[in-house]
Design an enzyme around this catalytic site. Structure first.
Site, PDB file in Angstrom:
ATOM      1  N   CYS A 193       0.823  -1.201   0.000  1.00  0.00           N
ATOM      2  CA  CYS A 193       0.000   0.000   0.000  1.00  0.00           C
ATOM      3  C   CYS A 193       0.860   1.255   0.000  1.00  0.00           C
ATOM      4  O   CYS A 193       1.751   1.406   0.839  1.00  0.00           O
ATOM      5  CB  CYS A 193      -0.914  -0.002   1.228  1.00  0.00           C
ATOM      6  N   CYS A 231      -1.473   5.703   6.974  1.00  0.00           N
ATOM      7  CA  CYS A 231      -2.791   5.203   7.362  1.00  0.00           C
ATOM      8  C   CYS A 231      -2.698   4.345   8.614  1.00  0.00           C
ATOM      9  O   CYS A 231      -1.735   3.600   8.792  1.00  0.00           O
ATOM     10  CB  CYS A 231      -3.379   4.394   6.206  1.00  0.00           C
ATOM     11  N   CYS A 266      -3.770  -0.622   8.784  1.00  0.00           N
ATOM     12  CA  CYS A 266      -2.917  -1.820   8.869  1.00  0.00           C
ATOM     13  C   CYS A 266      -1.670  -1.470   9.685  1.00  0.00           C
ATOM     14  O   CYS A 266      -1.181  -0.353   9.622  1.00  0.00           O
ATOM     15  CB  CYS A 266      -2.464  -2.277   7.484  1.00  0.00           C
ATOM     16  N   CYS A 270      -7.743   0.164  -1.291  1.00  0.00           N
ATOM     17  CA  CYS A 270      -7.223  -0.402  -0.043  1.00  0.00           C
ATOM     18  C   CYS A 270      -7.008  -1.895  -0.245  1.00  0.00           C
ATOM     19  O   CYS A 270      -7.925  -2.600  -0.694  1.00  0.00           O
ATOM     20  CB  CYS A 270      -8.210  -0.139   1.095  1.00  0.00           C
ATOM     21  N   TYR A 318     -23.889 -13.047  24.032  1.00  0.00           N
ATOM     22  CA  TYR A 318     -23.418 -11.955  23.170  1.00  0.00           C
ATOM     23  C   TYR A 318     -23.681 -12.339  21.712  1.00  0.00           C
ATOM     24  O   TYR A 318     -22.796 -12.291  20.855  1.00  0.00           O
ATOM     25  CB  TYR A 318     -21.928 -11.685  23.368  1.00  0.00           C
ATOM     26  N   GLU A 341     -28.660 -11.034  23.775  1.00  0.00           N
ATOM     27  CA  GLU A 341     -27.933  -9.879  23.222  1.00  0.00           C
ATOM     28  C   GLU A 341     -28.569  -8.604  23.758  1.00  0.00           C
ATOM     29  O   GLU A 341     -29.798  -8.508  23.866  1.00  0.00           O
ATOM     30  CB  GLU A 341     -27.991  -9.931  21.694  1.00  0.00           C
ATOM     31  N   ASP A 387     -19.099 -15.025  22.864  1.00  0.00           N
ATOM     32  CA  ASP A 387     -18.320 -14.249  21.890  1.00  0.00           C
ATOM     33  C   ASP A 387     -18.389 -12.787  22.319  1.00  0.00           C
ATOM     34  O   ASP A 387     -19.078 -11.965  21.707  1.00  0.00           O
ATOM     35  CB  ASP A 387     -18.892 -14.441  20.480  1.00  0.00           C
ATOM     36  N   CYS A 401     -11.803 -11.928  20.594  1.00  0.00           N
ATOM     37  CA  CYS A 401     -11.061 -11.035  19.702  1.00  0.00           C
ATOM     38  C   CYS A 401      -9.939 -10.329  20.450  1.00  0.00           C
ATOM     39  O   CYS A 401      -9.309  -9.419  19.907  1.00  0.00           O
ATOM     40  CB  CYS A 401     -12.003 -10.008  19.077  1.00  0.00           C
TER      41      CYS A 401
END
Length: 466
Positions: free
Chosen positions: A78, A84, A87, A165, A318, A339, A387, A414
């Site tokens: 990129c 940016c 990333c 991108c 979740y 949720e 999650d 995550c």
């Protein structure tokens, strides 16, 4: 005891050996035992740096010259990679990115949870780790009388214009550029964040990987949208696959991208896509994983570790729009989802109907409030799937999950740090895991997803919740 002064000051120029990498991808070196973070530097490199900021226990520095480079260093694809903030790892060869993420997960378990015996499996990566994102969010601003749009520079709200991108699906890029051109042609005023004036704040584009349907969401600083008919006519002509145009009204000073109110301007108010055999309706506020190919890999790992045989009760905490619960429903006897976002639960119910799934139900409420009530009511699922967001699970949820006595608790994370923290809490309550499977949903960024299956340790007792 007098605190030792940092051995460096802002403005100092020093040579430093990089021997590690932080969880955000920065190189890490030491000066007399004092930690220095160096963006864009890689382990094994020797760099000449200028110190930028100094705190009590660490400093940040900027590379001025590479004296030795890592064999894992590659040229970023990129042209705006250095500016940016989207990333962080394009300068690191992809196999090395996967090894870095594996170390990150292992370090979280050893350092945060004190669990040295948990095996971290090699990260499941992509064969082609480019053009994977199905959602793009681009801010607008005014600069010297010209409308500009792009991505935020790292750590700022300065916009870096772009044309394409390398981690976005190409349809997203083409649609974004069409919107930028049309907005300029129609002279629709961009939002000026500092002054809280102007109109167009963001454009969000969502693309169905399987269906090829495209949604355009125009985020405006109030309900007014001038030249609406011309804008819609031009979008319809220039965006192949356009299925929905939505105006999202966001009049508040806020860093959030979307406001609460949506107005459907053209087409339907959603698009559809599929994860494996399950179709989903996706609206502007829906949480839907941004890498559809790797989401199948992730959910198949969940499915494999859940080991369902057809009659089990599954709780999906979740649950969002029901993606995991509905993905598992074909192998389960009953699915219960919870949720806190009402619109997401409405979408989950619609998605169950869309797929003819009649044995799944969804409840609105905070998981840490609903799950204890379910435990008190005697609900005893065979499998619980959580999650959670990056902050991890609430303690009340983990306590309720343990009281429900599932055969397996599948944790989708995550954030390796909060996964490790919660793993230690679960271990104290008798539920343990022997291995963690990381999955690379976000190539060229520092993020990594993980799946871990927890089972009750033999001989452990379950808290009674009293």
């Amino acid at each position: 005891m007098k605190q030792r002064q940092p051995p460096v000051d802002p403005g100092d120029r020093i040579t430093i050996d990089i021997d590690n990498q932080s969880h955000t991808g920065d190189g890490v070196g030491k000066v007399n035992g004092f930690t220095v973070f160096v963006p864009s530097a890689l382990p094994g490199e020797r760099v000449r740096v200028q110190v930028q900021k100094v705190k009590k226990t660490y400093a940040h520095a900027r590379v001025e010259e590479w004296e030795e480079t890592s064999p894992d260093r590659v040229d970023p694809f990129c042209p705006i990679f250095e500016q940016c903030g989207g990333c962080q790892l394009q300068h690191l060869a992809y196999p090395a990115q996967l090894r870095m993420k594996e170390r990150q997960v292992a370090d979280s378990f050893s350092r945060i949870a004190g669990m040295e015996g948990v095996k971290v499996l090699p990260v499941m990566g992509m064969e082609q780790p480019w053009h994977y994102r199905n959602k793009a969010q681009v801010p607008f601003s005014g600069r010297r009388g010209e409308t500009v749009a792009g991505f935020y520079a790292a750590g700022t709200h300065e916009i870096v214009p772009y044309e394409s991108c390398f981690i976005q699906q190409e349809t997203n890029d083409q649609t974004i550029q069409a919107v930028i051109d049309i907005v300029r042609e129609l002279d629709i005023p961009p939002y000026e964040e500092r002054l809280h004036r102007g109109l167009l704040r963001h454009v969000m584009v969502r693309t169905g990987k399987r269906t090829k349907e495209v949604m355009v969401v125009l985020v405006t600083n109030g309900p007014r949208l001038p030249r609406k008919r011309e804008l819609l006519t031009r979008l319809e002509k220039r965006v192949p696959g356009l299925a929905s145009v939505v105006q999202n009204i966001h009049p508040r000073r806020s860093n959030t991208v979307l406001g609460k109110e949506n107005r459907v301007l053209w087409g339907k108010g959603w698009i559809e896509d599929a994860i494996g055999p399950v179709r989903f309706r996706i609206s502007p506020h829906s949480f839907f994983q941004v890498n559809p190919d790797q989401t199948v890999v992730l959910y198949e790992e969940v499915r494999r570790r859940a080991a369902l045989t057809g009659g089990e009760t599954v709780v999906d905490a979740y649950c969002g729009i029901g993606t995991i619960g509905l993905y598992l429903a074909r192998d389960a006897g009953r699915v219960l989802g919870v949720e806190s976002v009402e619109q997401a639960v409405e979408d989950a119910r619609l998605n169950a109907e869309l797929n003819g799934i009649i044995h799944a139900s969804f409840e609105v409420g905070a998981a840490e409030e609903i799950m204890p009530r379910w435990a008190d009511e005697g609900i005893r699922p065979d499998v619980i799937v959580v999650d959670p967001p990056r902050k991890g699970c609430a303690p009340e949820l983990l306590e309720a999950a343990v009281r429900m006595e599932p055969e397996r608790l599948i944790y989708v994370s995550c954030n390796p740090a909060t996964l490790a923290r919660d793993a230690a809490i679960l271990a104290d309550q008798g539920y343990v895991t022997n291995e963690v499977q990381p999955v690379d949903l976000f190539p060229h960024t520092h993020h990594v997803e993980c799946v871990a299956a927890f089972t009750r340790e033999e001989g452990s007792s379950i808290p009674d919740g009293s």
